[in-house]
Design a protein around this motif. Structure first.
Motif, PDB file in Angstrom:
ATOM      1  N   ASN A  30     -17.521  31.785  -5.044  1.00 25.47           N
ATOM      2  CA  ASN A  30     -16.068  31.705  -5.052  1.00 25.47           C
ATOM      3  C   ASN A  30     -15.525  31.474  -3.658  1.00 25.47           C
ATOM      4  OD1 ASN A  30     -15.122  32.195  -7.811  1.00 25.47           O
ATOM      5  ND2 ASN A  30     -16.236  34.112  -7.588  1.00 25.47           N
ATOM      6  N   SER A  31     -14.241  31.204  -3.642  1.00 23.11           N
ATOM      7  CA  SER A  31     -13.533  31.119  -2.383  1.00 23.11           C
ATOM      8  C   SER A  31     -12.457  32.181  -2.386  1.00 23.11           C
ATOM      9  CB  SER A  31     -12.911  29.734  -2.237  1.00 23.11           C
ATOM     10  OG  SER A  31     -13.908  28.748  -2.331  1.00 23.11           O
ATOM     11  N   TYR A  32     -12.180  32.698  -1.229  1.00 21.08           N
ATOM     12  CA  TYR A  32     -11.245  33.804  -1.153  1.00 21.08           C
ATOM     13  C   TYR A  32     -10.157  33.538  -0.126  1.00 21.08           C
ATOM     14  CZ  TYR A  32     -14.830  36.167  -3.801  1.00 21.08           C
ATOM     15  OH  TYR A  32     -15.723  36.490  -4.767  1.00 21.08           O
ATOM     16  N   CYS A  33      -8.982  33.950  -0.512  1.00 17.91           N
ATOM     17  CA  CYS A  33      -7.817  33.836   0.345  1.00 17.91           C
ATOM     18  C   CYS A  33      -8.024  34.632   1.632  1.00 17.91           C
ATOM     19  CB  CYS A  33      -6.612  34.370  -0.432  1.00 17.91           C
ATOM     20  SG  CYS A  33      -5.113  34.498   0.523  1.00 17.91           S
ATOM     21  N   VAL A  34      -7.716  34.032   2.762  1.00 15.49           N
ATOM     22  CA  VAL A  34      -7.858  34.757   4.020  1.00 15.49           C
ATOM     23  C   VAL A  34      -6.723  35.752   4.204  1.00 15.49           C
ATOM     24  CG1 VAL A  34      -9.136  32.947   5.186  1.00 15.49           C
ATOM     25  CG2 VAL A  34      -6.649  32.974   5.337  1.00 15.49           C
ATOM     26  N   GLU A  35      -5.659  35.567   3.443  1.00 15.87           N
ATOM     27  CA  GLU A  35      -4.499  36.425   3.647  1.00 15.87           C
ATOM     28  C   GLU A  35      -4.552  37.693   2.809  1.00 15.87           C
ATOM     29  OE1 GLU A  35      -0.737  34.483   3.838  1.00 15.87           O
ATOM     30  OE2 GLU A  35      -1.626  32.634   4.532  1.00 15.87           O
ATOM     31  N   CYS A  36      -4.962  37.554   1.540  1.00 13.78           N
ATOM     32  CA  CYS A  36      -4.959  38.734   0.685  1.00 13.78           C
ATOM     33  C   CYS A  36      -6.341  39.051   0.131  1.00 13.78           C
ATOM     34  CB  CYS A  36      -3.962  38.560  -0.453  1.00 13.78           C
ATOM     35  SG  CYS A  36      -4.536  37.419  -1.725  1.00 13.78           S
ATOM     36  N   GLY A  37      -7.277  38.164   0.324  1.00 12.24           N
ATOM     37  CA  GLY A  37      -8.635  38.434  -0.124  1.00 12.24           C
ATOM     38  C   GLY A  37      -8.873  38.126  -1.593  1.00 12.24           C
ATOM     39  N   GLY A  38      -7.854  37.633  -2.270  1.00 15.79           N
ATOM     40  CA  GLY A  38      -8.001  37.295  -3.677  1.00 15.79           C
ATOM     41  C   GLY A  38      -8.773  35.993  -3.850  1.00 15.79           C
ATOM     42  N   ALA A  39      -9.296  35.818  -5.059  1.00 16.84           N
ATOM     43  CA  ALA A  39      -9.981  34.563  -5.349  1.00 16.84           C
ATOM     44  C   ALA A  39      -8.966  33.428  -5.367  1.00 16.84           C
ATOM     45  CB  ALA A  39     -10.685  34.660  -6.690  1.00 16.84           C
TER      46      ALA A  39
END
Ligand SMILES: [Zn+2]
Length: 76
Positions: A30-39
């Motif tokens: 997966n890839s994850y948001c750098v801001e909130c850590g969500g997928a």
């Protein structure tokens, strides 16, 4: 018209939690948001749907029909 932000999409993915395109971290699956850590996903839902629509239209217009059994000559 060319989209000047085309490369934007290779560097950013859509975070549903932030509700915007964000920089992301890649892991194996997966890839994850750098801001909130969500997928994150490649497109927002709206963009994804328009992408799908465009794809289907393109397929309907220029797509080759499947001619699998057309040249099925058996040689024995
Ligand atoms: Zn986020």
């Amino acid at each position: 018209m060319e989209n000047p932000d085309r490369s934007f999409y290779s560097d950013h993915k859509f975070c549903a939690d932030c509700n915007k395109y964000v920089s992301y971290l890649m892991s194996l699956d997966n890839s994850y948001c750098v801001e909130c850590g969500g997928a994150v996903r490649l497109f927002s839902k709206a963009d994804w749907e328009s992408f799908q629509t465009e794809l289907n239209e393109r397929r309907a217009k220029g797509g080759r029909p499947g001619k699998r059994n057309q040249r099925g000559k058996e040689s024995a």
